[in-house]
Scaffold this motif. Sequence first.
Motif, PDB file in Angstrom:
ATOM      1  N   HIS A  47     113.564  14.528 -17.491  1.00  5.30           N
ATOM      2  CA  HIS A  47     113.583  15.981 -17.430  1.00  5.30           C
ATOM      3  C   HIS A  47     112.917  16.558 -18.677  1.00  5.30           C
ATOM      4  N   ILE A  48     112.380  17.744 -18.513  1.00  7.27           N
ATOM      5  CA  ILE A  48     111.740  18.435 -19.631  1.00  7.27           C
ATOM      6  C   ILE A  48     112.278  19.862 -19.691  1.00  7.27           C
ATOM      7  N   ALA A  49     112.082  20.487 -20.837  1.00  6.92           N
ATOM      8  CA  ALA A  49     112.395  21.918 -20.969  1.00  6.92           C
ATOM      9  C   ALA A  49     111.070  22.606 -21.258  1.00  6.92           C
ATOM     10  N   VAL A  50     110.751  23.600 -20.451  1.00  2.00           N
ATOM     11  CA  VAL A  50     109.456  24.272 -20.582  1.00  2.00           C
ATOM     12  C   VAL A  50     109.672  25.694 -21.071  1.00  2.00           C
ATOM     13  N   LYS A  51     109.130  25.998 -22.246  1.00  2.00           N
ATOM     14  CA  LYS A  51     109.237  27.356 -22.757  1.00  2.00           C
ATOM     15  C   LYS A  51     107.974  28.120 -22.351  1.00  2.00           C
ATOM     16  N   ARG A  52     108.186  29.129 -21.521  1.00  2.00           N
ATOM     17  CA  ARG A  52     107.053  29.956 -21.071  1.00  2.00           C
ATOM     18  C   ARG A  52     106.971  31.150 -22.015  1.00  2.00           C
ATOM     19  N   LEU A  53     105.978  31.141 -22.889  1.00  2.00           N
ATOM     20  CA  LEU A  53     105.895  32.176 -23.916  1.00  2.00           C
ATOM     21  C   LEU A  53     105.567  33.520 -23.305  1.00  2.00           C
ATOM     22  N   ALA A  54     106.154  34.559 -23.894  1.00  2.00           N
ATOM     23  CA  ALA A  54     105.877  35.919 -23.429  1.00  2.00           C
ATOM     24  C   ALA A  54     104.371  36.166 -23.554  1.00  2.00           C
ATOM     25  N   LEU A  55     103.823  36.910 -22.636  1.00  2.00           N
ATOM     26  CA  LEU A  55     102.363  37.050 -22.561  1.00  2.00           C
ATOM     27  C   LEU A  55     101.746  37.813 -23.726  1.00  2.00           C
ATOM     28  N   ASP A  56     102.578  38.572 -24.453  1.00  2.00           N
ATOM     29  CA  ASP A  56     101.995  39.443 -25.477  1.00  2.00           C
ATOM     30  C   ASP A  56     102.065  38.853 -26.886  1.00  2.00           C
TER      31      ASP A  56
END
Length: 137
Positions: A47-56
């Motif tokens: 398993h992985i943890a994916v941090k989706r960064l805020a677009l701004d």
Amino acid sequence: MDIGAAESLQYDFSTVKAATNNFSEENKLGRGGFGTVYKGKLGEGDHIAVKRLALDSGQGDVEFKNEVLLMAKLQHRNLVRLLGYSIERSERLLIYEFMPNASLDKFIFGMFFKTIHPFEYHMLHCICRIRVLDILF
Ligand SMILES: Nc1ncnc2c1ncn2[C@@H]1O[C@H](COP(=O)(O)OP(=O)(O)OP(=O)(O)O)[C@@H](O)[C@H]1O
């Protein structure tokens, strides 16, 4: 920057998207100051943890890759490993090893460092996300 080393840490965006079930609500682990974190599974792997960064975030590709490379080089048994990153257009993802007890780390980290300035707290927490299980057991 060592471009070759940075590229070797790059994951295909569509692969990570699929691994998190298209960043679904069910896969959501939490939200921090820089974006939302999702649980994922790459194929038959871990398993992985994916941090989706805020677009701004406003950060350029080169700066972003530089930071990733730096963070990926930080390795210690009590630091959560950054496995890689993914970029597609304005989307930036950070891929970490998954920590089953991640929510505990904030509690413990907070107990030790709650007297320091919020910004310093944030930076320290980013760098030193604690592998709670390793420390407790
Ligand atoms: N590697 C991980 N494994 C499992 N869950 C994680 C992992 N990283 C983050 N999480 C979960 O996602 C939440 C948000 O994490 P994130 O790092 O974005 O922010 P934070 O630590 O809460 O705050 P900050 O943005 O100030 O560092 C965490 O509280 C935790 O529940």
